[in-house]
Design a protein around this motif. Structure first.
Motif, PDB file in Angstrom:
ATOM      1  N   TYR A 240       0.843  -1.166  -0.119  1.00 19.29           N
ATOM      2  CA  TYR A 240       0.011   0.051   0.060  1.00 19.29           C
ATOM      3  C   TYR A 240       0.887   1.035  -0.018  1.00 19.29           C
TER       4      TYR A 240
ATOM      5  N   TYR B 202      -0.974  -1.901  -5.670  1.00 19.73           N
ATOM      6  CA  TYR B 202      -2.187  -2.286  -5.048  1.00 19.73           C
ATOM      7  C   TYR B 202      -2.874  -3.290  -5.147  1.00 19.73           C
TER       8      TYR B 202
ATOM      9  N   VAL C 208      -1.691  -5.904  -2.906  1.00 15.06           N
ATOM     10  CA  VAL C 208      -2.392  -6.078  -1.633  1.00 15.06           C
ATOM     11  C   VAL C 208      -3.840  -6.696  -2.025  1.00 15.06           C
TER      12      VAL C 208
ATOM     13  N   PHE D  47      -7.065  -2.883   4.839  1.00 17.76           N
ATOM     14  CA  PHE D  47      -5.850  -2.785   3.843  1.00 17.76           C
ATOM     15  C   PHE D  47      -6.874  -3.353   2.493  1.00 17.76           C
TER      16      PHE D  47
ATOM     17  N   ALA E  73      -7.119  -0.571  -0.756  1.00 16.77           N
ATOM     18  CA  ALA E  73      -6.410  -1.230  -2.108  1.00 16.77           C
ATOM     19  C   ALA E  73      -7.598  -1.520  -3.268  1.00 16.77           C
TER      20      ALA E  73
END
Length: 236
Positions: free
Chosen positions: A90, A109, A112, A123, A127
């Motif tokens: 990230y 991204y 993630v 998270f 993302a």
């Protein structure tokens, strides 16, 4: 480190020592020591990932973004801890975006997003939202992004993050000049965000701007007043 030279924890201790230097504001010292550690010690796996992470943090503190990016990619590659990989991915995405490297940011991204259930959902959601934003700005239709956000909105697992999803959807409707939908979703975000001053400020700013452009100045004033009240205590 001095008393137990044969310990198998020495490299881990040396890395923590440099983390301490970073906390004390000794970035240059931490960086010099980590470089020496990487050069002369045969670090592997998680130790190698942790050393590069410390180096990246030092470079960021010194505003050396390119060097920090290189180290973070190494950390992402070698780390075995999913939540750390999510953090590194990230942060990489943010750094690439700041450098206008959208393709690289999208890759970061997506690393993630690929972790899926291995990481905290916050998270994953963040993302996914950044991925949608980058794809929309790269030429994908706004309608595709809106459909993807609707799918996220309808997923019960995302209930705790609806304020973020609603705000992103409001922005997309705003970009499509569907102002009534934009206001409706910003209002929905406001109802959920409640004490989140930053999110509230984003929503108030969006609604106020829409009413201002339409010439509905009395309504716009109300929302600009609410915006100013949230700006006093937020970091925006």
């Amino acid at each position: 480190i001095r008393r137990y030279p044969a310990s198998n924890k020495l490299n881990e201790l040396r890395i923590w020592k440099e983390k301490t230097n970073l906390r004390l504001g000794n970035e240059a010292i931490a960086l010099e020591n980590i470089k020496r550690l990487l050069k002369f010690r045969k670090l592997k796996g998680q130790s190698l990932a942790n050393a590069h992470a410390v180096s990246a943090q030092a470079y960021l503190s010194l505003n050396a973004v390119d060097s920090a990016t290189w180290d973070l990619k190494k950390s992402l590659k070698h780390s075995k801890v999913s939540i750390e990989k999510a953090r590194y991915g990230y942060i990489l995405g943010q750094l690439f975006q700041a450098q206008k490297k959208e393709d690289s940011a999208l890759w970061a991204y997506e690393t993630v997003v690929d972790l899926n259930r291995k990481i905290p959902r916050i998270f994953l959601i963040q993302a996914q939202l950044q991925t949608l934003f980058l794809k929309a700005t790269a030429g994908n239709s706004d309608q595709e992004a809106i459909l993807a956000l609707t799918k996220m909105e309808e997923n019960w697992e995302n209930k705790a993050f609806l304020d973020r999803i609603y705000y992103e959807k409001a922005q997309l409707f705003r970009a499509r000049r569907q102002d009534s939908n934009a206001v409706a979703y910003a209002q929905k975000s406001l109802k959920i965000a409640k004490t989140d001053l930053k999110r509230n400020a984003e929503n108030y700013r969006l609604i106020a701007a829409i009413y201002f452009e339409k010439g509905a100045y009395s309504k716009s004033e109300i929302y600009y007043d609410s915006l100013s009240q949230n700006l006093k205590e937020s970091s925006i």
